[in-house]
Design a protein around this motif. Structure first.
Motif, PDB file in Angstrom:
ATOM      1  N   MET A   1       0.862  -1.179   0.000  1.00 39.39           N
ATOM      2  CA  MET A   1       0.000   0.000   0.000  1.00 39.39           C
ATOM      3  C   MET A   1       0.898   1.228   0.000  1.00 39.39           C
ATOM      4  SD  MET A   1      -3.372   0.854   2.270  1.00 39.39           S
ATOM      5  CE  MET A   1      -4.469   2.164   1.754  1.00 39.39           C
ATOM      6  N   ILE A   2       1.233   1.685  -1.186  1.00 42.08           N
ATOM      7  CA  ILE A   2       2.059   2.867  -1.356  1.00 42.08           C
ATOM      8  C   ILE A   2       1.159   4.065  -1.663  1.00 42.08           C
ATOM      9  CG2 ILE A   2       3.962   3.882  -2.643  1.00 42.08           C
ATOM     10  CD1 ILE A   2       4.911   1.002  -3.219  1.00 42.08           C
ATOM     11  N   VAL A   3       0.496   4.035  -2.813  1.00 43.60           N
ATOM     12  CA  VAL A   3      -0.558   4.993  -3.135  1.00 43.60           C
ATOM     13  C   VAL A   3      -1.911   4.300  -3.003  1.00 43.60           C
ATOM     14  CG1 VAL A   3      -1.548   6.525  -4.871  1.00 43.60           C
ATOM     15  CG2 VAL A   3       0.934   6.327  -4.660  1.00 43.60           C
ATOM     16  N   THR A   4      -2.034   3.131  -3.628  1.00 46.26           N
ATOM     17  CA  THR A   4      -3.204   2.281  -3.496  1.00 46.26           C
ATOM     18  C   THR A   4      -2.739   0.855  -3.205  1.00 46.26           C
ATOM     19  OG1 THR A   4      -3.282   1.815  -5.874  1.00 46.26           O
ATOM     20  CG2 THR A   4      -4.545   3.701  -5.078  1.00 46.26           C
ATOM     21  N   GLN A   5      -3.659   0.034  -2.721  1.00 42.91           N
ATOM     22  CA  GLN A   5      -3.326  -1.351  -2.443  1.00 42.91           C
ATOM     23  C   GLN A   5      -3.161  -2.118  -3.753  1.00 42.91           C
ATOM     24  OE1 GLN A   5      -5.716  -3.216   0.596  1.00 42.91           O
ATOM     25  NE2 GLN A   5      -5.512  -5.231  -0.354  1.00 42.91           N
ATOM     26  N   SER A   6      -2.075  -2.875  -3.868  1.00 43.44           N
ATOM     27  CA  SER A   6      -1.824  -3.625  -5.088  1.00 43.44           C
ATOM     28  C   SER A   6      -0.943  -4.833  -4.810  1.00 43.44           C
ATOM     29  CB  SER A   6      -1.179  -2.736  -6.151  1.00 43.44           C
ATOM     30  OG  SER A   6       0.069  -2.238  -5.708  1.00 43.44           O
ATOM     31  N   LEU A   7      -1.066  -5.843  -5.669  1.00 47.30           N
ATOM     32  CA  LEU A   7      -0.240  -7.044  -5.591  1.00 47.30           C
ATOM     33  C   LEU A   7       0.852  -6.932  -6.644  1.00 47.30           C
ATOM     34  CD1 LEU A   7       0.185  -9.888  -4.358  1.00 47.30           C
ATOM     35  CD2 LEU A   7      -1.282 -10.763  -6.192  1.00 47.30           C
ATOM     36  N   ARG A   8       2.108  -6.974  -6.209  1.00 48.34           N
ATOM     37  CA  ARG A   8       3.237  -6.828  -7.107  1.00 48.34           C
ATOM     38  C   ARG A   8       4.239  -7.953  -6.930  1.00 48.34           C
ATOM     39  NH1 ARG A   8       4.654  -0.307  -7.009  1.00 48.34           N
ATOM     40  NH2 ARG A   8       2.514   0.423  -7.376  1.00 48.34           N
ATOM     41  N   ASN A   9       4.964  -8.244  -7.995  1.00 51.82           N
ATOM     42  CA  ASN A   9       5.982  -9.279  -7.981  1.00 51.82           C
ATOM     43  C   ASN A   9       7.361  -8.650  -7.853  1.00 51.82           C
ATOM     44  OD1 ASN A   9       7.900 -11.256  -9.838  1.00 51.82           O
ATOM     45  ND2 ASN A   9       6.445 -12.342  -8.522  1.00 51.82           N
ATOM     46  N   TYR A  10       8.202  -9.240  -6.983  1.00 56.70           N
ATOM     47  CA  TYR A  10       9.528  -8.704  -6.729  1.00 56.70           C
ATOM     48  C   TYR A  10      10.586  -9.788  -6.869  1.00 56.70           C
ATOM     49  CZ  TYR A  10       7.123  -4.673  -4.730  1.00 56.70           C
ATOM     50  OH  TYR A  10       6.322  -3.570  -4.543  1.00 56.70           O
ATOM     51  N   TRP A  11      11.788  -9.371  -7.268  1.00 54.44           N
ATOM     52  CA  TRP A  11      12.941 -10.257  -7.404  1.00 54.44           C
ATOM     53  C   TRP A  11      14.083  -9.781  -6.519  1.00 54.44           C
ATOM     54  CZ3 TRP A  11      13.099 -14.732 -10.172  1.00 54.44           C
ATOM     55  CH2 TRP A  11      12.107 -14.922 -11.140  1.00 54.44           C
ATOM     56  N   GLY A  12      14.823 -10.729  -5.971  1.00 58.36           N
ATOM     57  CA  GLY A  12      16.065 -10.408  -5.298  1.00 58.36           C
ATOM     58  C   GLY A  12      17.182 -10.226  -6.305  1.00 58.36           C
ATOM     59  N   GLN A  13      18.359  -9.869  -5.823  1.00 54.27           N
ATOM     60  CA  GLN A  13      19.484  -9.573  -6.711  1.00 54.27           C
ATOM     61  C   GLN A  13      20.206 -10.825  -7.202  1.00 54.27           C
ATOM     62  OE1 GLN A  13      19.536  -9.387  -3.463  1.00 54.27           O
ATOM     63  NE2 GLN A  13      21.416 -10.430  -2.819  1.00 54.27           N
ATOM     64  N   GLY A  14      19.961 -11.956  -6.574  1.00 52.65           N
ATOM     65  CA  GLY A  14      20.610 -13.202  -6.933  1.00 52.65           C
ATOM     66  C   GLY A  14      21.834 -13.471  -6.082  1.00 52.65           C
ATOM     67  N   THR A  15      22.067 -14.751  -5.782  1.00 54.50           N
ATOM     68  CA  THR A  15      23.249 -15.161  -5.032  1.00 54.50           C
ATOM     69  C   THR A  15      23.844 -16.405  -5.680  1.00 54.50           C
ATOM     70  OG1 THR A  15      24.104 -15.724  -2.826  1.00 54.50           O
ATOM     71  CG2 THR A  15      21.911 -16.550  -3.380  1.00 54.50           C
ATOM     72  N   GLN A  16      25.160 -16.421  -5.833  1.00 56.58           N
ATOM     73  CA  GLN A  16      25.850 -17.503  -6.537  1.00 56.58           C
ATOM     74  C   GLN A  16      26.037 -18.713  -5.639  1.00 56.58           C
ATOM     75  OE1 GLN A  16      27.201 -17.606  -9.899  1.00 56.58           O
ATOM     76  NE2 GLN A  16      27.350 -19.779  -9.316  1.00 56.58           N
TER      77      GLN A  16
END
Length: 122
Positions: free
Chosen positions: A102-117
């Motif tokens: 909930m930043i401006v409106t409530q929403s479902l978003r997909n996020y990625w990490g930076q990756g680890t070797q």
């Protein structure tokens, strides 16, 4: 904004074990699915394991019986315990999550990490 921070990657010998962790932070209302993907050199990114809010899990056939995904909802963190590692497990591992914000409106978003070797080699 939301960020995923990964840790736990490194070098391990065949047959060894390693545990990865990924913590989400930011304007989080709740987290639905959390997952681990990996991408080996010259190959497409593939789903390794996923876990939903009820803690039901799903695994790629190549890691069943060796890897375990779990989550700590109080810490907004997902883990991947990897046992009996082989060179075929060598890849960059990425954390992924579907997060209600909930930043401006409530929403479902997909996020990625930076990756680890993760490197499995003798």
């Amino acid at each position: 904004q939301v960020q995923l921070v990964e840790s736990g990657g490194g070098l391990v010998q065949p047959g060894g074990s390693l545990t990865l962790s990924c913590a989400a932070s930011g304007s989080i209302l709740s987290i639905n699915t959390m997952a681990w993907y990996r991408q080996a050199p010259g190959k497409e990114r593939e789903l390794v394991a996923s876990i939903i809010s009820s803690r039901s899990t799903n695994y790629a056939d190549s890691v069943k019986g060796r890897f375990t995904i779990s989550r700590d909802n109080a810490k907004n963190t997902v883990y991947l315990q990897m046992n009996s590692l082989t060179p075929a497990d060598t890849a960059v591992y990425y954390c992924n999550a579907d997060i209600w914000t909930m930043i401006v409106t409530q929403s479902l978003r997909n996020y990625w990490g930076q990756g680890t070797q993760v490197t499995v080699s003798s």
